[in-house]
Enzyme design. Structure first.
Site, PDB file in Angstrom:
ATOM      1  N   HIS A  77      40.927  16.512  36.081  1.00 38.92           N
ATOM      2  CA  HIS A  77      40.288  17.783  35.701  1.00 38.92           C
ATOM      3  C   HIS A  77      40.470  18.062  34.215  1.00 38.92           C
ATOM      4  CE1 HIS A  77      40.103  18.570  40.035  1.00 38.92           C
ATOM      5  NE2 HIS A  77      39.203  19.484  39.743  1.00 38.92           N
ATOM      6  N   HIS A  78      39.692  19.015  33.713  1.00 38.25           N
ATOM      7  CA  HIS A  78      39.813  19.511  32.328  1.00 38.25           C
ATOM      8  C   HIS A  78      41.227  20.058  32.098  1.00 38.25           C
ATOM      9  CE1 HIS A  78      39.542  23.662  33.847  1.00 38.25           C
ATOM     10  NE2 HIS A  78      38.684  23.145  34.715  1.00 38.25           N
ATOM     11  N   PRO A  93      30.425  37.435  35.148  1.00 33.74           N
ATOM     12  CA  PRO A  93      29.185  36.854  34.590  1.00 33.74           C
ATOM     13  C   PRO A  93      29.353  36.197  33.226  1.00 33.74           C
ATOM     14  CG  PRO A  93      29.166  39.235  34.357  1.00 33.74           C
ATOM     15  CD  PRO A  93      30.379  38.906  35.183  1.00 33.74           C
ATOM     16  N   MET A 151      31.440  29.556  35.163  1.00 37.51           N
ATOM     17  CA  MET A 151      30.727  29.497  36.448  1.00 37.51           C
ATOM     18  C   MET A 151      29.711  30.640  36.546  1.00 37.51           C
ATOM     19  SD  MET A 151      31.598  27.008  38.548  1.00 37.51           S
ATOM     20  CE  MET A 151      31.556  27.526  40.259  1.00 37.51           C
ATOM     21  N   LYS A 183      42.899  23.623  33.401  1.00 38.93           N
ATOM     22  CA  LYS A 183      43.194  23.914  34.808  1.00 38.93           C
ATOM     23  C   LYS A 183      44.681  24.213  34.967  1.00 38.93           C
ATOM     24  CE  LYS A 183      42.391  22.198  39.473  1.00 38.93           C
ATOM     25  NZ  LYS A 183      41.840  23.494  39.894  1.00 38.93           N
ATOM     26  N   THR A 196      40.971  20.824  45.962  1.00 39.99           N
ATOM     27  CA  THR A 196      40.171  19.811  46.666  1.00 39.99           C
ATOM     28  C   THR A 196      41.051  18.630  47.080  1.00 39.99           C
ATOM     29  OG1 THR A 196      38.268  20.504  45.371  1.00 39.99           O
ATOM     30  CG2 THR A 196      38.082  18.382  46.483  1.00 39.99           C
ATOM     31  N   ALA A 206      34.644  29.256  49.497  1.00 39.28           N
ATOM     32  CA  ALA A 206      34.692  27.785  49.428  1.00 39.28           C
ATOM     33  C   ALA A 206      35.445  27.336  48.174  1.00 39.28           C
ATOM     34  CB  ALA A 206      33.284  27.208  49.421  1.00 39.28           C
ATOM     35  N   PRO A 207      36.523  26.557  48.361  1.00 40.88           N
ATOM     36  CA  PRO A 207      37.246  26.079  47.187  1.00 40.88           C
ATOM     37  C   PRO A 207      36.439  25.072  46.372  1.00 40.88           C
ATOM     38  CG  PRO A 207      38.324  25.329  49.225  1.00 40.88           C
ATOM     39  CD  PRO A 207      37.159  26.175  49.621  1.00 40.88           C
ATOM     40  N   ASN A 208      35.427  24.455  46.991  1.00 43.23           N
ATOM     41  CA  ASN A 208      34.567  23.540  46.237  1.00 43.23           C
ATOM     42  C   ASN A 208      33.132  23.660  46.755  1.00 43.23           C
ATOM     43  OD1 ASN A 208      33.384  21.389  44.833  1.00 43.23           O
ATOM     44  ND2 ASN A 208      35.343  20.338  44.737  1.00 43.23           N
TER      45      ASN A 208
HETATM   46  P1  NAP Z   1      36.353  31.326  33.472  1.00 45.57           P
HETATM   47  O1  NAP Z   1      35.368  30.694  32.551  1.00 45.57           O
HETATM   48  O2  NAP Z   1      37.733  31.615  32.996  1.00 45.57           O
HETATM   49  O3  NAP Z   1      35.699  32.685  33.992  1.00 45.57           O
HETATM   50  C1  NAP Z   1      36.360  33.658  34.741  1.00 45.57           C
HETATM   51  C2  NAP Z   1      35.681  34.944  34.425  1.00 45.57           C
HETATM   52  O4  NAP Z   1      36.137  35.975  35.285  1.00 45.57           O
HETATM   53  C3  NAP Z   1      35.947  35.389  32.975  1.00 45.57           C
HETATM   54  O5  NAP Z   1      34.728  35.648  32.340  1.00 45.57           O
HETATM   55  C4  NAP Z   1      36.767  36.650  33.181  1.00 45.57           C
HETATM   56  O6  NAP Z   1      36.549  37.618  32.190  1.00 45.57           O
HETATM   57  C5  NAP Z   1      36.207  37.131  34.489  1.00 45.57           C
HETATM   58  N1  NAP Z   1      37.043  38.155  35.087  1.00 45.57           N
HETATM   59  C6  NAP Z   1      38.365  38.203  35.206  1.00 45.57           C
HETATM   60  N2  NAP Z   1      38.727  39.325  35.791  1.00 45.57           N
HETATM   61  C7  NAP Z   1      37.576  39.997  36.049  1.00 45.57           C
HETATM   62  C8  NAP Z   1      37.298  41.255  36.634  1.00 45.57           C
HETATM   63  N3  NAP Z   1      38.245  42.067  37.018  1.00 45.57           N
HETATM   64  N4  NAP Z   1      36.001  41.634  36.776  1.00 45.57           N
HETATM   65  C9  NAP Z   1      35.028  40.849  36.380  1.00 45.57           C
HETATM   66  N5  NAP Z   1      35.235  39.663  35.771  1.00 45.57           N
HETATM   67  C10 NAP Z   1      36.514  39.268  35.633  1.00 45.57           C
HETATM   68  O7  NAP Z   1      36.491  30.459  34.781  1.00 45.57           O
HETATM   69  P2  NAP Z   1      35.367  29.636  35.550  1.00 45.57           P
HETATM   70  O8  NAP Z   1      35.486  28.199  35.213  1.00 45.57           O
HETATM   71  O9  NAP Z   1      34.062  30.317  35.384  1.00 45.57           O
HETATM   72  O10 NAP Z   1      35.863  29.799  37.044  1.00 45.57           O
HETATM   73  C11 NAP Z   1      35.819  31.044  37.716  1.00 45.57           C
HETATM   74  C12 NAP Z   1      36.484  30.888  39.081  1.00 45.57           C
HETATM   75  O11 NAP Z   1      35.753  29.933  39.860  1.00 45.57           O
HETATM   76  C13 NAP Z   1      37.920  30.358  39.013  1.00 45.57           C
HETATM   77  O12 NAP Z   1      38.678  30.959  40.038  1.00 45.57           O
HETATM   78  C14 NAP Z   1      37.756  28.855  39.298  1.00 45.57           C
HETATM   79  O13 NAP Z   1      38.924  28.265  39.856  1.00 45.57           O
HETATM   80  C15 NAP Z   1      36.642  28.908  40.312  1.00 45.57           C
HETATM   81  N6  NAP Z   1      35.852  27.682  40.454  1.00 45.57           N
HETATM   82  C16 NAP Z   1      35.402  27.441  41.711  1.00 45.57           C
HETATM   83  C17 NAP Z   1      34.600  26.359  41.957  1.00 45.57           C
HETATM   84  C18 NAP Z   1      34.094  26.147  43.365  1.00 45.57           C
HETATM   85  O14 NAP Z   1      33.335  25.196  43.603  1.00 45.57           O
HETATM   86  N7  NAP Z   1      34.486  26.984  44.311  1.00 45.57           N
HETATM   87  C19 NAP Z   1      34.243  25.488  40.922  1.00 45.57           C
HETATM   88  C20 NAP Z   1      34.708  25.767  39.629  1.00 45.57           C
HETATM   89  C21 NAP Z   1      35.505  26.889  39.407  1.00 45.57           C
HETATM   90  P3  NAP Z   1      37.377  37.607  30.793  1.00 45.57           P
HETATM   91  O15 NAP Z   1      36.585  36.692  29.924  1.00 45.57           O
HETATM   92  O16 NAP Z   1      37.365  39.023  30.389  1.00 45.57           O
HETATM   93  O17 NAP Z   1      38.751  37.098  31.064  1.00 45.57           O
END
Ligand code: NAP
Length: 262
Positions: A148-149, A10, A14, A152, A159, A118-120
């Site tokens: 991408h940013h 949370p 995302m 990554k 995708t 879903a990867p996207n």
């Molecule tokens: P992010 O900002 O790095 O957030 C990941 C979060 O997960 C961090 O807050 C992290 O906490 C937390 N986390 C890690 N291990 C955890 C655990 N054991 N229990 C609970 N929380 C934990 O990354 P994001 O951009 O939000 O992306 C999150 C994921 O979604 C990634 O895998 C990304 O590739 C994916 N994504 C998917 C889509 C889609 O459309 N499917 C789109 C964008 C991103 P800490 O702060 O403590 O490290």
């Protein structure tokens, strides 16, 4: 019916968007947060419980759906534990291996529970991939530019890899470009799969962008999608929360729950 949702990750970019999306959706309710740091800022005046331990969370909280937006390692164990506790996962976390997806697929089928990975989750990106698949039948000369940013880790993006796979389903195999082509700077022509070139750009300021360029005799076709912010993924997550309740198996890819042929 109100759908009770647990959000894992949370505090992430995302995860924060997903919290807002749930709060703004009438039939959704936050049941708990799964956060490895259980930070106090999450409470922010709300009474949503925060758990560090997935087993404890899924045992104590009565919830319908887990939305996982964490890392592949934790995302996999959260998804597995949720299914074992009868909670249906909607997984945005990217980077699961094929073996992990197969194992979750078996577990979902054994438990007769829905699970969507879903990867996207951006509907526009899913449509781009489908349009590219259609066009490749008529335009076998194709190159992909994904941007991408700069935080990554993987390249090309999931995708772009999926786009390549879909294009291969309809494209007649061919070697593109001049047969004597030489790179004076290694990598100038990008990565290559079956002659399809993929170019990855990483820059601060970008979010997630993809262009598929098709070339033909005297004509060019460009299909382009831009995710300007992470809200672009929320419609797909919201739809998946509704759809996962109707499923009794694992579905991989948002395209498989959109009625694209209607
Ligand atoms: P992010 O900002 O790095 O957030 C990941 C979060 O997960 C961090 O807050 C992290 O906490 C937390 N986390 C890690 N291990 C955890 C655990 N054991 N229990 C609970 N929380 C934990 O990354 P994001 O951009 O939000 O992306 C999150 C994921 O979604 C990634 O895998 C990304 O590739 C994916 N994504 C998917 C889509 C889609 O459309 N499917 C789109 C964008 C991103 P800490 O702060 O403590 O490290």
């Amino acid at each position: 019916m109100t759908i009770k949702v647990i959000i894992a990750g949370p505090r992430g970019k995302m995860g924060r968007e997903a919290i807002q999306m749930v709060k703004q959706t009438d039939n959704l309710e936050l049941a708990a947060f799964l956060d490895r740091k259980n930070s106090s800022d999450l409470h922010n005046g709300s009474d949503v419980p925060v758990y560090e331990d997935a087993e404890k969370c899924f045992t104590e909280v009565k919830a319908d759906v887990l939305v996982d937006l964490t890392t592949p390692e934790y995302g996999f164990s959260h998804t597995e534990a949720a299914l074992k506790h009868g909670i249906r996962p909607v997984v945005g976390t990217s980077g699961f291996t094929n073996e992990q997806i197969q194992s979750l697929s078996k577990l979902a089928a054994d438990k007769q529970l829905g699970c969507i990975i879903a990867p996207n989750f951006a509907v526009g990106a899913v449509l781009l991939m489908q349009f590219a698949r259609m066009a490749a039948k008529y335009f076998p000369d194709v190159e992909i530019i994904e941007k991408h940013h700069d935080q990554k880790l993987d390249a090309p993006s999931g995708t772009a890899m999926k786009t390549v796979e879909l294009i291969k389903e309809t494209r007649t195999k061919k070697i593109q470009g001049h047969p004597d082509e030489k790179e004076t700077l290694p990598g100038a022509r990008g990565a290559e799969s079956d002659g399809i070139r993929v170019h990855s750009v990483r820059l601060p300021g970008l979010v997630a962008h993809e262009e598929v360029l098709f070339g033909g005799n005297g004509q060019l076709l460009t299909i382009k999608h831009d995710s300007m912010n992470r809200q672009s993924f929320m419609e797909g997550i919201k739809l998946s929360i509704d759809e996962v309740l109707k499923l009794n198996k694992l579905v991989y890819g948002l395209e498989n729950i959109l009625n694209l042929n209607d």
